[in-house]
Design a protein around this motif. Structure first.
Motif, mmCIF file in Angstrom:
data_model
loop_
_atom_site.group_PDB
_atom_site.id
_atom_site.type_symbol
_atom_site.label_atom_id
_atom_site.label_comp_id
_atom_site.label_asym_id
_atom_site.label_seq_id
_atom_site.Cartn_x
_atom_site.Cartn_y
_atom_site.Cartn_z
ATOM 1 N N THR A 142 -11.421 -1.496 -1.009
ATOM 2 C CA THR A 142 -10.995 -1.965 0.310
ATOM 3 C C THR A 142 -12.160 -2.022 1.284
ATOM 4 O O THR A 142 -12.276 -2.959 2.081
ATOM 5 C CB THR A 142 -9.902 -1.049 0.870
ATOM 6 O OG1 THR A 142 -8.845 -0.950 -0.084
ATOM 7 C CG2 THR A 142 -9.352 -1.588 2.168
ATOM 8 N N PRO B 280 -10.384 0.865 6.897
ATOM 9 C CA PRO B 280 -11.095 1.030 5.615
ATOM 10 C C PRO B 280 -12.314 1.941 5.712
ATOM 11 O O PRO B 280 -12.623 2.654 4.755
ATOM 12 C CB PRO B 280 -11.494 -0.405 5.250
ATOM 13 C CG PRO B 280 -11.459 -1.169 6.528
ATOM 14 C CD PRO B 280 -10.395 -0.533 7.364
ATOM 15 N N ASP C 9 0.822 -1.206 0.000
ATOM 16 C CA ASP C 9 0.000 0.000 0.000
ATOM 17 C C ASP C 9 0.855 1.254 0.000
ATOM 18 O O ASP C 9 0.510 2.258 -0.637
ATOM 19 C CB ASP C 9 -0.929 -0.003 1.219
ATOM 20 C CG ASP C 9 -1.998 -1.067 1.104
ATOM 21 O OD1 ASP C 9 -2.225 -1.556 -0.017
ATOM 22 O OD2 ASP C 9 -2.596 -1.429 2.137
ATOM 23 N N ARG D 87 -6.014 -0.347 4.470
ATOM 24 C CA ARG D 87 -6.269 -1.657 5.072
ATOM 25 C C ARG D 87 -6.383 -1.569 6.586
ATOM 26 O O ARG D 87 -7.013 -2.424 7.205
ATOM 27 C CB ARG D 87 -5.159 -2.641 4.697
ATOM 28 C CG ARG D 87 -5.091 -2.958 3.222
ATOM 29 C CD ARG D 87 -3.931 -3.888 2.923
ATOM 30 N NE ARG D 87 -3.682 -4.008 1.508
ATOM 31 C CZ ARG D 87 -4.132 -5.001 0.740
ATOM 32 N NH1 ARG D 87 -4.851 -5.958 1.275
ATOM 33 N NH2 ARG D 87 -3.859 -5.028 -0.554
ATOM 34 N N GLY E 102 -13.762 -5.623 -4.813
ATOM 35 C CA GLY E 102 -13.617 -5.741 -3.363
ATOM 36 C C GLY E 102 -14.580 -6.742 -2.762
ATOM 37 O O GLY E 102 -14.208 -7.537 -1.877
#
Length: 256
Positions: free
Chosen positions: A98, A64, A16, A61, A155
């Motif tokens: 996410t 979210p 990320d 993450r 997602g």
């Protein structure tokens, strides 16, 4: 592609962070090439927005739900003001994906509805100054809703795949426990059979020893030789029973 996904699953924060750095570079490139962002204030504001959205990508993450709210607010503000780098949309897509994958149920629903609402708002704002605003708004809304919906679908697919893997792991663990229980039950049954057979064999030998001892007692005075033979038979039967008991003990210890 599979290796990249494996690295992302193993080192999510590092991956990320890399995506966030790439997004920041794209924002900087957009500021340099866009003539509307050539001013100092405009460029600084665009870079601040780029930094905020890059941080959102880096932390998506970990939180979210918060990242989703931040991304939607920034995106709506850019649409209403009509200012900001378009590359920040990638951060919005990442936040939606996410939230749909790892966020709470309400965040997953908000990711879909918020993305569609943002696409509709962008279409309406962009079509106001067009000669045929209704037609342009409908076309733009349909066109803009595709990436938002696709991000949410990816997602949501990742969420269901993760749930499916957890179910498979739980089923495998349950099957392993069941197999272990069956093996223990088989071992216990085997021990019971061994003990039962040993009981029968030893019982027969003891019965024979009792008969031989009675016979030896009766003929001890009249026929000492026959009494001695009976005692020898008793001793042999005793030694044989002792050896069998030792073998049974070894088998039971190996079964453990």
């Amino acid at each position: 592609m599979d290796r990249i996904r494996a690295v992302q699953r193993r080192f999510p924060i590092n991956a990320d962070t890399g995506w966030a750095a790439l997004l920041l570079l794209l924002c900087g490139w957009h500021v340099m090439v866009d003539p509307e962002l050539r001013g100092v204030v405009a460029a600084a504001t665009a870079l601040v927005l780029g930094v905020i959205m890059s941080l959102a990508v880096a932390l998506r993450r970990r939180s979210p739900e918060k990242v989703l709210l931040l991304a939607l607010v920034v995106c709506v503000a850019q649409i209403l003001v009509g200012f900001g780098p378009l590359t920040t949309l990638f951060a919005v897509f990442a936040a939606i994906a996410t939230a749909a994958s790892r966020g709470a149920p309400w965040a997953a629903r908000l990711a879909l509805l918020g993305g569609l609402a943002t696409a509709l708002l962008a279409a309406v704002v962009g079509a106001v100054s067009q000669p045929d605003p209704l037609r342009m708004a409908i076309g733009a809304a349909v066109w803009l809703s595709v990436p938002f919906t696709l991000s949410w679908a990816l997602g949501n697919r990742a969420r269901f795949r993760r749930r499916y893997r957890r179910q498979l792991d739980a089923r495998a663990a349950s099957q392993a426990r069941l197999d272990a229980t069956c093996r223990r039950a088989a071992q216990v049954t085997s021990r019971v059979e061994i003990c039962r057979e040993m009981y029968d064999i030893t019982g027969h030998r003891l019965a024979g020893m009792v008969v031989q001892a009675d016979a030896a007692g009766r003929v001890l005075d009249s026929s000492p030789e026959r009494a001695g033979q009976a005692l020898e038979a008793i001793a042999e039967a005793g030694h044989a029973a002792e050896g069998e008991l030792r073998q049974v003990g070894v088998l039971l210890r190996r079964a453990e």
